[in-house]
Design a protein around this motif. Structure first.
Motif, PDB file in Angstrom:
ATOM      1  N   THR A  48       0.834  -1.209   0.000  1.00 54.03           N
ATOM      2  CA  THR A  48       0.000   0.000   0.000  1.00 54.03           C
ATOM      3  C   THR A  48       0.864   1.253   0.000  1.00 54.03           C
ATOM      4  O   THR A  48       0.683   2.155  -0.819  1.00 54.03           O
ATOM      5  CB  THR A  48      -0.903  -0.013   1.234  1.00 54.03           C
ATOM      6  OG1 THR A  48      -1.600  -1.239   1.263  1.00 54.03           O
ATOM      7  CG2 THR A  48      -1.857   1.130   1.202  1.00 54.03           C
ATOM      8  N   TRP A  51       2.559   1.813  -3.307  1.00 55.76           N
ATOM      9  CA  TRP A  51       1.726   2.376  -4.376  1.00 55.76           C
ATOM     10  C   TRP A  51       1.583   3.876  -4.222  1.00 55.76           C
ATOM     11  O   TRP A  51       1.611   4.620  -5.197  1.00 55.76           O
ATOM     12  CB  TRP A  51       0.345   1.719  -4.392  1.00 55.76           C
ATOM     13  CG  TRP A  51       0.305   0.428  -5.118  1.00 55.76           C
ATOM     14  CD1 TRP A  51      -0.014  -0.783  -4.591  1.00 55.76           C
ATOM     15  CD2 TRP A  51       0.599   0.200  -6.487  1.00 55.76           C
ATOM     16  NE1 TRP A  51       0.073  -1.741  -5.555  1.00 55.76           N
ATOM     17  CE2 TRP A  51       0.440  -1.170  -6.735  1.00 55.76           C
ATOM     18  CE3 TRP A  51       0.992   1.016  -7.539  1.00 55.76           C
ATOM     19  CZ2 TRP A  51       0.654  -1.740  -7.967  1.00 55.76           C
ATOM     20  CZ3 TRP A  51       1.202   0.447  -8.780  1.00 55.76           C
ATOM     21  CH2 TRP A  51       1.038  -0.907  -8.973  1.00 55.76           C
ATOM     22  N   VAL A  52       1.440   4.347  -2.952  1.00 59.70           N
ATOM     23  CA  VAL A  52       1.315   5.790  -2.742  1.00 59.70           C
ATOM     24  C   VAL A  52       2.576   6.495  -3.223  1.00 59.70           C
ATOM     25  O   VAL A  52       2.522   7.495  -3.962  1.00 59.70           O
ATOM     26  CB  VAL A  52       1.035   6.085  -1.262  1.00 59.70           C
ATOM     27  CG1 VAL A  52       1.055   7.580  -1.013  1.00 59.70           C
ATOM     28  CG2 VAL A  52      -0.293   5.514  -0.847  1.00 59.70           C
ATOM     29  N   PHE A  54       4.745   5.361  -5.340  1.00 61.63           N
ATOM     30  CA  PHE A  54       4.831   5.212  -6.800  1.00 61.63           C
ATOM     31  C   PHE A  54       4.021   6.299  -7.500  1.00 61.63           C
ATOM     32  O   PHE A  54       4.488   6.916  -8.465  1.00 61.63           O
ATOM     33  CB  PHE A  54       4.306   3.834  -7.196  1.00 61.63           C
ATOM     34  CG  PHE A  54       4.085   3.670  -8.672  1.00 61.63           C
ATOM     35  CD1 PHE A  54       5.140   3.415  -9.517  1.00 61.63           C
ATOM     36  CD2 PHE A  54       2.808   3.788  -9.208  1.00 61.63           C
ATOM     37  CE1 PHE A  54       4.933   3.284 -10.868  1.00 61.63           C
ATOM     38  CE2 PHE A  54       2.598   3.658 -10.558  1.00 61.63           C
ATOM     39  CZ  PHE A  54       3.673   3.399 -11.392  1.00 61.63           C
ATOM     40  N   ALA A  55       2.815   6.562  -6.967  1.00 61.29           N
ATOM     41  CA  ALA A  55       1.971   7.579  -7.608  1.00 61.29           C
ATOM     42  C   ALA A  55       2.618   8.951  -7.509  1.00 61.29           C
ATOM     43  O   ALA A  55       2.590   9.734  -8.463  1.00 61.29           O
ATOM     44  CB  ALA A  55       0.600   7.594  -6.945  1.00 61.29           C
ATOM     45  N   LEU A  56       3.234   9.246  -6.346  1.00 61.17           N
ATOM     46  CA  LEU A  56       3.898  10.543  -6.182  1.00 61.17           C
ATOM     47  C   LEU A  56       5.014  10.713  -7.203  1.00 61.17           C
ATOM     48  O   LEU A  56       5.123  11.748  -7.865  1.00 61.17           O
ATOM     49  CB  LEU A  56       4.477  10.647  -4.773  1.00 61.17           C
ATOM     50  CG  LEU A  56       3.569  11.254  -3.726  1.00 61.17           C
ATOM     51  CD1 LEU A  56       4.233  11.174  -2.375  1.00 61.17           C
ATOM     52  CD2 LEU A  56       3.318  12.699  -4.076  1.00 61.17           C
ATOM     53  N   GLU A  58       5.491   9.005 -10.024  1.00 62.40           N
ATOM     54  CA  GLU A  58       4.977   8.965 -11.384  1.00 62.40           C
ATOM     55  C   GLU A  58       4.372  10.314 -11.765  1.00 62.40           C
ATOM     56  O   GLU A  58       4.483  10.763 -12.904  1.00 62.40           O
ATOM     57  CB  GLU A  58       3.916   7.864 -11.471  1.00 62.40           C
ATOM     58  CG  GLU A  58       3.311   7.650 -12.825  1.00 62.40           C
ATOM     59  CD  GLU A  58       4.283   7.045 -13.794  1.00 62.40           C
ATOM     60  OE1 GLU A  58       5.240   6.397 -13.349  1.00 62.40           O
ATOM     61  OE2 GLU A  58       4.090   7.238 -15.013  1.00 62.40           O
ATOM     62  N   ALA A  59       3.748  10.995 -10.780  1.00 66.13           N
ATOM     63  CA  ALA A  59       3.152  12.297 -11.063  1.00 66.13           C
ATOM     64  C   ALA A  59       4.216  13.292 -11.507  1.00 66.13           C
ATOM     65  O   ALA A  59       3.966  14.114 -12.394  1.00 66.13           O
ATOM     66  CB  ALA A  59       2.424  12.815  -9.823  1.00 66.13           C
ATOM     67  N   ILE A  62       4.831  12.861 -15.102  1.00 65.00           N
ATOM     68  CA  ILE A  62       3.753  13.376 -15.944  1.00 65.00           C
ATOM     69  C   ILE A  62       3.777  14.898 -15.956  1.00 65.00           C
ATOM     70  O   ILE A  62       3.482  15.517 -16.968  1.00 65.00           O
ATOM     71  CB  ILE A  62       2.405  12.797 -15.483  1.00 65.00           C
ATOM     72  CG1 ILE A  62       2.446  11.281 -15.625  1.00 65.00           C
ATOM     73  CG2 ILE A  62       1.276  13.320 -16.319  1.00 65.00           C
ATOM     74  CD1 ILE A  62       1.202  10.595 -15.191  1.00 65.00           C
TER      75      ILE A  62
ATOM     76  N   LEU B  11      -3.210  11.866  -9.473  1.00 64.11           N
ATOM     77  CA  LEU B  11      -2.655  13.066  -8.839  1.00 64.11           C
ATOM     78  C   LEU B  11      -2.618  14.222  -9.826  1.00 64.11           C
ATOM     79  O   LEU B  11      -3.008  15.348  -9.501  1.00 64.11           O
ATOM     80  CB  LEU B  11      -1.247  12.743  -8.332  1.00 64.11           C
ATOM     81  CG  LEU B  11      -0.561  13.777  -7.462  1.00 64.11           C
ATOM     82  CD1 LEU B  11      -1.422  14.069  -6.264  1.00 64.11           C
ATOM     83  CD2 LEU B  11       0.775  13.251  -7.006  1.00 64.11           C
ATOM     84  N   VAL B  12      -2.182  13.926 -11.067  1.00 59.54           N
ATOM     85  CA  VAL B  12      -2.076  14.984 -12.067  1.00 59.54           C
ATOM     86  C   VAL B  12      -3.449  15.567 -12.384  1.00 59.54           C
ATOM     87  O   VAL B  12      -3.608  16.790 -12.499  1.00 59.54           O
ATOM     88  CB  VAL B  12      -1.412  14.420 -13.344  1.00 59.54           C
ATOM     89  CG1 VAL B  12      -1.277  15.505 -14.369  1.00 59.54           C
ATOM     90  CG2 VAL B  12      -0.072  13.846 -13.010  1.00 59.54           C
ATOM     91  N   ILE B  51      -5.473   8.947  -4.120  1.00 58.70           N
ATOM     92  CA  ILE B  51      -4.520   7.836  -4.213  1.00 58.70           C
ATOM     93  C   ILE B  51      -4.579   6.987  -2.953  1.00 58.70           C
ATOM     94  O   ILE B  51      -4.586   5.750  -3.011  1.00 58.70           O
ATOM     95  CB  ILE B  51      -3.103   8.386  -4.430  1.00 58.70           C
ATOM     96  CG1 ILE B  51      -2.998   8.995  -5.810  1.00 58.70           C
ATOM     97  CG2 ILE B  51      -2.068   7.312  -4.254  1.00 58.70           C
ATOM     98  CD1 ILE B  51      -1.773   9.806  -5.983  1.00 58.70           C
ATOM     99  N   THR B  55      -5.527   2.989  -2.950  1.00 58.52           N
ATOM    100  CA  THR B  55      -4.597   1.953  -2.498  1.00 58.52           C
ATOM    101  C   THR B  55      -5.132   1.228  -1.269  1.00 58.52           C
ATOM    102  O   THR B  55      -4.815   0.064  -1.062  1.00 58.52           O
ATOM    103  CB  THR B  55      -3.232   2.558  -2.180  1.00 58.52           C
ATOM    104  OG1 THR B  55      -3.426   3.673  -1.313  1.00 58.52           O
ATOM    105  CG2 THR B  55      -2.545   3.009  -3.429  1.00 58.52           C
TER     106      THR B  55
END
Lengths: 74, 77, 243
Positions: A48, A51-52, A54-56, A58-59, A62, B11-12, B51, B55
Protein backbone atom coordinates in the motif's frame (compact mmCIF):
# COMPACT_ATOMS: atom_id res chain seq x y z
CA UNK A 1 17.85 30.64 -33.71
CA UNK A 2 14.19 31.05 -34.54
CA UNK A 3 11.31 30.43 -32.13
CA UNK A 4 10.33 27.01 -33.54
CA UNK A 5 13.77 25.49 -33.05
CA UNK A 6 14.05 27.02 -29.58
CA UNK A 7 10.71 25.41 -28.70
CA UNK A 8 11.92 22.01 -29.93
CA UNK A 9 15.13 22.29 -27.87
CA UNK A 10 13.19 23.45 -24.82
CA UNK A 11 10.73 20.56 -25.06
CA UNK A 12 13.61 18.12 -25.44
CA UNK A 13 15.31 19.57 -22.37
CA UNK A 14 12.06 19.37 -20.41
CA UNK A 15 11.95 15.62 -20.96
CA UNK A 16 15.15 15.39 -18.91
CA UNK A 17 12.68 15.44 -16.02
CA UNK A 18 12.00 11.77 -16.74
CA UNK A 19 15.46 10.80 -15.45
CA UNK A 20 14.68 11.40 -11.79
CA UNK A 21 11.32 9.56 -11.70
CA UNK A 22 12.92 6.66 -13.59
CA UNK A 23 15.53 6.26 -10.87
CA UNK A 24 12.92 6.81 -8.18
CA UNK A 25 10.49 4.16 -9.45
CA UNK A 26 13.36 1.68 -9.72
CA UNK A 27 14.35 2.42 -6.11
CA UNK A 28 10.76 2.05 -4.88
CA UNK A 29 10.19 -1.37 -6.46
CA UNK A 30 13.69 -2.55 -5.46
CA UNK A 31 12.96 -1.61 -1.85
CA UNK A 32 9.54 -3.28 -2.05
CA UNK A 33 10.97 -6.53 -3.41
CA UNK A 34 13.70 -6.46 -0.77
CA UNK A 35 11.37 -5.92 2.13
CA UNK A 36 8.75 -8.43 0.97
CA UNK A 37 11.51 -10.99 0.48
CA UNK A 38 12.69 -10.43 4.05
CA UNK A 39 9.25 -10.31 5.64
CA UNK A 40 6.52 -11.81 3.41
CA UNK A 41 3.93 -11.48 6.18
CA UNK A 42 4.03 -7.68 5.95
CA UNK A 43 3.53 -7.65 2.16
CA UNK A 44 0.06 -6.07 2.24
CA UNK A 45 0.94 -3.06 4.38
CA UNK A 46 4.21 -2.42 2.53
CA UNK A 47 2.57 -2.66 -0.91
CA UNK A 48 0.00 0.00 0.00
CA UNK A 49 2.72 2.45 0.98
CA UNK A 50 4.70 1.53 -2.13
CA UNK A 51 1.73 2.38 -4.38
CA UNK A 52 1.32 5.79 -2.74
CA UNK A 53 4.99 6.62 -3.26
CA UNK A 54 4.83 5.21 -6.80
CA UNK A 55 1.97 7.58 -7.61
CA UNK A 56 3.90 10.54 -6.18
CA UNK A 57 6.98 9.77 -8.26
CA UNK A 58 4.98 8.97 -11.38
CA UNK A 59 3.15 12.30 -11.06
CA UNK A 60 6.49 14.11 -11.32
CA UNK A 61 7.18 12.38 -14.64
CA UNK A 62 3.75 13.38 -15.94
CA UNK A 63 4.30 16.98 -14.82
CA UNK A 64 7.52 17.01 -16.86
CA UNK A 65 5.58 15.66 -19.85
CA UNK A 66 2.89 18.33 -19.42
CA UNK A 67 5.53 21.08 -19.32
CA UNK A 68 7.18 19.67 -22.45
CA UNK A 69 3.80 19.67 -24.23
CA UNK A 70 3.04 23.22 -23.06
CA UNK A 71 6.39 24.41 -24.43
CA UNK A 72 5.84 22.55 -27.69
CA UNK A 73 2.22 23.47 -28.41
CA UNK A 74 1.42 26.32 -25.98
CA UNK B 1 -0.83 -3.69 -13.42
CA UNK B 2 -4.26 -2.15 -13.76
CA UNK B 3 -3.66 -0.35 -10.48
CA UNK B 4 -0.51 1.31 -11.84
CA UNK B 5 -2.42 2.71 -14.79
CA UNK B 6 -5.23 3.84 -12.52
CA UNK B 7 -3.24 5.83 -9.98
CA UNK B 8 -0.63 7.34 -12.30
CA UNK B 9 -2.98 9.99 -13.69
CA UNK B 10 -4.97 10.51 -10.49
CA UNK B 11 -2.65 13.07 -8.84
CA UNK B 12 -2.08 14.98 -12.07
CA UNK B 13 -5.80 15.19 -12.80
CA UNK B 14 -6.62 16.52 -9.34
CA UNK B 15 -3.84 19.11 -9.49
CA UNK B 16 -4.99 20.13 -12.98
CA UNK B 17 -8.62 20.52 -11.91
CA UNK B 18 -7.55 22.53 -8.85
CA UNK B 19 -5.33 24.76 -10.95
CA UNK B 20 -8.10 25.34 -13.51
CA UNK B 21 -10.63 26.24 -10.80
CA UNK B 22 -8.12 28.64 -9.28
CA UNK B 23 -7.39 30.17 -12.67
CA UNK B 24 -11.11 30.65 -13.31
CA UNK B 25 -11.68 32.31 -9.93
CA UNK B 26 -8.65 34.53 -10.55
CA UNK B 27 -10.04 35.70 -13.85
CA UNK B 28 -13.43 36.31 -12.26
CA UNK B 29 -12.27 38.17 -9.13
CA UNK B 30 -8.96 39.50 -10.53
CA UNK B 31 -7.01 38.24 -7.56
CA UNK B 32 -4.20 36.83 -9.65
CA UNK B 33 -2.23 34.73 -8.72
CA UNK B 34 -3.36 33.89 -5.19
CA UNK B 35 -6.41 31.71 -5.85
CA UNK B 36 -4.50 29.64 -8.37
CA UNK B 37 -1.76 28.89 -5.83
CA UNK B 38 -4.24 28.00 -3.08
CA UNK B 39 -6.39 25.80 -5.31
CA UNK B 40 -3.38 24.01 -6.81
CA UNK B 41 -2.29 23.09 -3.29
CA UNK B 42 -5.86 21.97 -2.47
CA UNK B 43 -5.82 19.92 -5.68
CA UNK B 44 -2.60 18.28 -4.59
CA UNK B 45 -4.25 17.36 -1.29
CA UNK B 46 -7.29 15.99 -3.16
CA UNK B 47 -5.04 13.91 -5.39
CA UNK B 48 -3.21 12.45 -2.41
CA UNK B 49 -6.57 11.68 -0.80
CA UNK B 50 -7.71 9.90 -3.97
CA UNK B 51 -4.52 7.84 -4.21
CA UNK B 52 -4.73 6.93 -0.53
CA UNK B 53 -8.32 5.76 -0.94
CA UNK B 54 -7.59 3.71 -4.04
CA UNK B 55 -4.60 1.95 -2.50
CA UNK B 56 -6.50 1.21 0.69
CA UNK B 57 -9.28 -0.32 -1.41
CA UNK B 58 -11.97 2.11 -0.25
CA UNK B 59 -13.07 3.05 -3.74
CA UNK B 60 -13.68 6.69 -4.39
CA UNK B 61 -16.49 7.45 -2.00
CA UNK B 62 -14.75 7.22 1.34
CA UNK B 63 -15.94 10.68 2.31
CA UNK B 64 -19.55 9.59 1.99
CA UNK B 65 -21.65 9.15 5.09
CA UNK B 66 -22.03 5.60 6.34
CA UNK B 67 -25.52 4.12 6.25
CA UNK B 68 -24.92 2.01 9.34
CA UNK B 69 -22.54 2.60 12.21
CA UNK B 70 -20.58 -0.60 11.64
CA UNK B 71 -19.19 0.77 8.41
CA UNK B 72 -18.23 4.18 9.81
CA UNK B 73 -14.84 2.87 10.89
CA UNK B 74 -13.92 2.26 7.27
CA UNK B 75 -14.98 5.71 6.27
CA UNK B 76 -12.48 7.85 8.15
CA UNK B 77 -10.21 9.30 5.48
CA UNK C 1 10.34 12.66 -45.93
CA UNK C 2 9.95 14.41 -42.61
CA UNK C 3 6.20 14.56 -43.03
CA UNK C 4 5.84 10.90 -43.90
CA UNK C 5 7.67 9.88 -40.74
CA UNK C 6 5.99 12.33 -38.41
CA UNK C 7 4.73 10.06 -35.61
CA UNK C 8 1.84 12.43 -34.87
CA UNK C 9 0.49 12.43 -38.44
CA UNK C 10 -1.62 9.33 -37.71
CA UNK C 11 -3.80 11.32 -35.28
CA UNK C 12 -4.76 13.89 -37.89
CA UNK C 13 -8.48 14.28 -38.47
CA UNK C 14 -9.47 14.30 -42.14
CA UNK C 15 -12.85 15.46 -43.37
CA UNK C 16 -14.52 12.85 -45.55
CA UNK C 17 -17.94 14.43 -46.16
CA UNK C 18 -18.19 18.14 -45.29
CA UNK C 19 -21.45 18.99 -43.50
CA UNK C 20 -22.19 22.43 -42.08
CA UNK C 21 -25.37 22.96 -40.06
CA UNK C 22 -26.00 26.55 -39.06
CA UNK C 23 -22.33 27.53 -39.00
CA UNK C 24 -21.39 24.47 -36.92
CA UNK C 25 -18.85 22.16 -38.52
CA UNK C 26 -20.51 18.74 -38.25
CA UNK C 27 -18.50 17.06 -40.98
CA UNK C 28 -18.24 13.32 -41.30
CA UNK C 29 -14.55 12.68 -40.49
CA UNK C 30 -12.35 9.61 -40.43
CA UNK C 31 -12.85 9.56 -36.64
CA UNK C 32 -16.62 9.39 -37.10
CA UNK C 33 -16.18 6.75 -39.80
CA UNK C 34 -14.30 4.47 -37.41
CA UNK C 35 -16.88 5.06 -34.68
CA UNK C 36 -19.56 3.91 -37.11
CA UNK C 37 -17.36 0.95 -38.08
CA UNK C 38 -16.94 -0.11 -34.47
CA UNK C 39 -20.67 0.22 -33.76
CA UNK C 40 -21.41 -1.89 -36.85
CA UNK C 41 -18.83 -4.49 -35.76
CA UNK C 42 -20.26 -4.72 -32.24
CA UNK C 43 -23.84 -4.95 -33.48
CA UNK C 44 -22.94 -7.56 -36.10
CA UNK C 45 -21.06 -9.62 -33.55
CA UNK C 46 -23.86 -9.55 -31.01
CA UNK C 47 -26.76 -10.04 -33.45
CA UNK C 48 -25.29 -12.60 -35.84
CA UNK C 49 -23.52 -14.73 -33.25
CA UNK C 50 -26.56 -15.37 -31.07
CA UNK C 51 -28.93 -15.86 -34.02
CA UNK C 52 -28.68 -19.66 -33.89
CA UNK C 53 -29.56 -19.70 -30.14
CA UNK C 54 -27.79 -23.03 -29.77
CA UNK C 55 -27.90 -24.73 -26.40
CA UNK C 56 -24.27 -25.75 -26.92
CA UNK C 57 -22.73 -22.49 -28.20
CA UNK C 58 -20.51 -22.37 -31.23
CA UNK C 59 -17.34 -20.29 -31.35
CA UNK C 60 -18.96 -16.94 -32.16
CA UNK C 61 -21.83 -17.44 -29.78
CA UNK C 62 -19.33 -18.37 -27.06
CA UNK C 63 -17.48 -15.10 -27.70
CA UNK C 64 -20.66 -13.05 -27.36
CA UNK C 65 -21.74 -14.94 -24.23
CA UNK C 66 -18.28 -14.50 -22.69
CA UNK C 67 -18.39 -10.74 -23.25
CA UNK C 68 -21.92 -10.59 -21.80
CA UNK C 69 -21.13 -12.58 -18.69
CA UNK C 70 -17.83 -10.74 -18.17
CA UNK C 71 -19.58 -7.38 -17.93
CA UNK C 72 -22.53 -8.83 -16.01
CA UNK C 73 -20.20 -10.31 -13.41
CA UNK C 74 -18.22 -7.07 -13.14
CA UNK C 75 -21.39 -5.07 -12.60
CA UNK C 76 -22.80 -7.51 -10.05
CA UNK C 77 -19.51 -7.64 -8.14
CA UNK C 78 -19.19 -3.86 -7.89
CA UNK C 79 -22.77 -2.58 -7.69
CA UNK C 80 -24.86 -5.59 -6.73
CA UNK C 81 -28.46 -6.25 -7.69
CA UNK C 82 -29.29 -2.55 -8.10
CA UNK C 83 -26.82 -2.33 -10.98
CA UNK C 84 -28.98 -4.30 -13.42
CA UNK C 85 -30.69 -1.25 -15.00
CA UNK C 86 -27.29 0.15 -15.93
CA UNK C 87 -26.12 -3.00 -17.73
CA UNK C 88 -26.88 -1.81 -21.31
CA UNK C 89 -24.95 1.43 -20.71
CA UNK C 90 -21.92 -0.27 -19.19
CA UNK C 91 -21.87 -2.99 -21.84
CA UNK C 92 -22.09 -0.40 -24.65
CA UNK C 93 -19.27 1.65 -23.14
CA UNK C 94 -17.06 -1.42 -22.78
CA UNK C 95 -17.64 -2.67 -26.33
CA UNK C 96 -17.27 0.82 -27.83
CA UNK C 97 -13.95 1.52 -26.10
CA UNK C 98 -12.65 -2.02 -26.68
CA UNK C 99 -13.47 -2.02 -30.38
CA UNK C 100 -12.06 1.49 -30.74
CA UNK C 101 -8.77 0.38 -29.22
CA UNK C 102 -8.65 -2.91 -31.13
CA UNK C 103 -9.61 -1.46 -34.53
CA UNK C 104 -6.83 1.06 -34.02
CA UNK C 105 -4.33 -1.79 -33.80
CA UNK C 106 -5.00 -2.77 -37.42
CA UNK C 107 -2.61 -1.15 -39.93
CA UNK C 108 -3.78 2.05 -41.66
CA UNK C 109 -6.67 2.56 -39.26
CA UNK C 110 -7.53 5.49 -37.06
CA UNK C 111 -7.84 5.20 -33.27
CA UNK C 112 -10.65 7.45 -32.13
CA UNK C 113 -9.89 6.76 -28.44
CA UNK C 114 -6.55 8.56 -28.94
CA UNK C 115 -8.39 11.89 -29.04
CA UNK C 116 -9.09 13.72 -25.81
CA UNK C 117 -12.33 15.13 -27.22
CA UNK C 118 -13.81 11.64 -27.65
CA UNK C 119 -12.69 10.21 -24.31
CA UNK C 120 -13.64 13.35 -22.39
CA UNK C 121 -17.09 13.35 -23.97
CA UNK C 122 -17.63 9.77 -22.78
CA UNK C 123 -16.22 10.49 -19.31
CA UNK C 124 -18.30 13.67 -18.97
CA UNK C 125 -21.42 11.73 -19.97
CA UNK C 126 -20.71 9.12 -17.28
CA UNK C 127 -19.99 11.87 -14.73
CA UNK C 128 -23.19 13.81 -15.44
CA UNK C 129 -25.26 10.61 -15.44
CA UNK C 130 -23.80 9.48 -12.12
CA UNK C 131 -24.41 12.88 -10.52
CA UNK C 132 -27.99 13.03 -11.80
CA UNK C 133 -28.69 9.48 -10.58
CA UNK C 134 -27.25 10.30 -7.15
CA UNK C 135 -29.31 13.50 -6.80
CA UNK C 136 -32.47 11.80 -8.09
CA UNK C 137 -32.07 8.85 -5.73
CA UNK C 138 -30.95 10.68 -2.59
CA UNK C 139 -32.07 14.29 -3.04
CA UNK C 140 -30.34 16.97 -1.03
CA UNK C 141 -28.61 14.34 1.09
CA UNK C 142 -26.18 14.02 -1.80
CA UNK C 143 -24.50 17.29 -0.87
CA UNK C 144 -23.69 16.14 2.64
CA UNK C 145 -21.17 13.70 1.20
CA UNK C 146 -18.62 16.37 0.56
CA UNK C 147 -18.09 16.49 4.33
CA UNK C 148 -16.69 13.17 5.56
CA UNK C 149 -18.47 11.55 8.47
CA UNK C 150 -17.06 12.30 11.91
CA UNK C 151 -14.86 15.22 10.93
CA UNK C 152 -14.76 18.23 13.32
CA UNK C 153 -16.75 21.15 11.95
CA UNK C 154 -13.72 23.43 12.16
CA UNK C 155 -12.08 21.38 9.40
CA UNK C 156 -15.04 21.83 7.04
CA UNK C 157 -13.81 24.95 5.16
CA UNK C 158 -10.62 23.07 4.27
CA UNK C 159 -12.12 19.65 3.57
CA UNK C 160 -15.13 20.63 1.48
CA UNK C 161 -13.06 22.21 -1.34
CA UNK C 162 -10.73 19.21 -1.27
CA UNK C 163 -13.66 16.79 -1.57
CA UNK C 164 -15.23 18.85 -4.36
CA UNK C 165 -11.96 18.94 -6.31
CA UNK C 166 -11.56 15.22 -5.72
CA UNK C 167 -15.07 14.64 -7.09
CA UNK C 168 -14.52 16.93 -10.10
CA UNK C 169 -11.21 15.27 -10.98
CA UNK C 170 -13.00 11.97 -11.73
CA UNK C 171 -13.92 12.62 -15.38
CA UNK C 172 -10.56 14.27 -16.03
CA UNK C 173 -8.51 11.33 -14.79
CA UNK C 174 -10.90 8.87 -16.44
CA UNK C 175 -10.52 10.48 -19.88
CA UNK C 176 -6.87 11.51 -19.70
CA UNK C 177 -5.83 7.97 -18.74
CA UNK C 178 -7.43 6.35 -21.80
CA UNK C 179 -6.35 9.11 -24.18
CA UNK C 180 -2.73 9.26 -22.94
CA UNK C 181 -2.24 5.50 -23.03
CA UNK C 182 -3.60 5.05 -26.54
CA UNK C 183 -1.77 8.09 -27.94
CA UNK C 184 1.56 7.17 -26.30
CA UNK C 185 1.33 3.58 -27.51
CA UNK C 186 0.57 4.47 -31.12
CA UNK C 187 3.28 7.15 -31.19
CA UNK C 188 5.78 4.63 -29.84
CA UNK C 189 4.82 2.11 -32.54
CA UNK C 190 5.24 4.74 -35.26
CA UNK C 191 8.61 5.94 -33.92
CA UNK C 192 9.92 2.37 -33.72
CA UNK C 193 8.58 1.68 -37.21
CA UNK C 194 10.46 4.71 -38.53
CA UNK C 195 13.75 3.15 -37.42
CA UNK C 196 13.38 -0.05 -39.44
CA UNK C 197 14.23 1.00 -43.01
CA UNK C 198 17.06 3.53 -42.37
CA UNK C 199 19.01 0.98 -40.32
CA UNK C 200 19.35 -1.50 -43.20
CA UNK C 201 20.30 -4.99 -42.02
CA UNK C 202 20.24 -3.88 -38.38
CA UNK C 203 16.58 -3.03 -38.86
CA UNK C 204 15.82 -6.50 -37.50
CA UNK C 205 16.33 -5.16 -33.97
CA UNK C 206 13.53 -2.57 -34.13
CA UNK C 207 11.29 -5.14 -35.82
CA UNK C 208 11.71 -7.47 -32.85
CA UNK C 209 10.95 -4.54 -30.54
CA UNK C 210 7.94 -3.70 -32.70
CA UNK C 211 6.55 -7.23 -32.31
CA UNK C 212 6.94 -7.07 -28.53
CA UNK C 213 5.41 -3.59 -28.29
CA UNK C 214 2.49 -4.64 -30.50
CA UNK C 215 1.74 -7.46 -28.06
CA UNK C 216 1.94 -5.00 -25.18
CA UNK C 217 -0.35 -2.61 -27.03
CA UNK C 218 -2.96 -5.34 -27.50
CA UNK C 219 -2.82 -5.97 -23.75
CA UNK C 220 -3.11 -2.23 -23.01
CA UNK C 221 -6.02 -1.89 -25.46
CA UNK C 222 -7.99 -4.46 -23.47
CA UNK C 223 -6.76 -3.23 -20.09
CA UNK C 224 -7.75 0.36 -20.73
CA UNK C 225 -11.25 -0.66 -21.85
CA UNK C 226 -11.51 -2.77 -18.68
CA UNK C 227 -10.33 0.09 -16.45
CA UNK C 228 -12.73 2.57 -18.08
CA UNK C 229 -15.61 0.15 -17.52
CA UNK C 230 -14.79 -0.84 -13.96
CA UNK C 231 -14.40 2.81 -12.97
CA UNK C 232 -17.81 3.49 -14.50
CA UNK C 233 -19.15 0.63 -12.37
CA UNK C 234 -17.49 2.07 -9.24
CA UNK C 235 -18.98 5.50 -9.91
CA UNK C 236 -22.44 4.00 -10.42
CA UNK C 237 -21.98 2.10 -7.17
CA UNK C 238 -21.11 5.34 -5.36
CA UNK C 239 -24.17 7.03 -6.83
CA UNK C 240 -26.57 4.20 -6.05
CA UNK C 241 -25.40 3.36 -2.56
CA UNK C 242 -23.59 6.51 -1.39
CA UNK C 243 -21.97 4.21 1.17
Amino acid sequence: MDLASAKMIGAGLATLGFVGPGIGIGLIWAALINSVGRNPAAAGAITTTAWVSFALVEALAIFALVIALIILFG
Amino acid sequence: MGLAYRIATELVAAVGVGGLIGYGIDRWLETRPWCMIVFTLLGFAAGMLNIFRITRGYGYAAGYRAQDETKSGDNAP
Amino acid sequence: MAEAHNPLAQFEIKTLIPIHIGGVDASFTNSAAFMVASVVCVSALMILSVRSRALVPGRWQLLAELAYSFIAKMLTDTVGKEGRPYFPLVFSIFMFVLFGNMLGMLPYTFTYTSHLAVTFAMAAFVFVLVTVVAIAKHGMKFFSFFLPHGVPIAMAPLLIPIEIISYLSRPVSLSVRLFANMMAGHTLLKVLGGFVLPLGIFGVVPVLGLVAVSGLELLIAFLQAYIFTILTCIYINDAVHLH
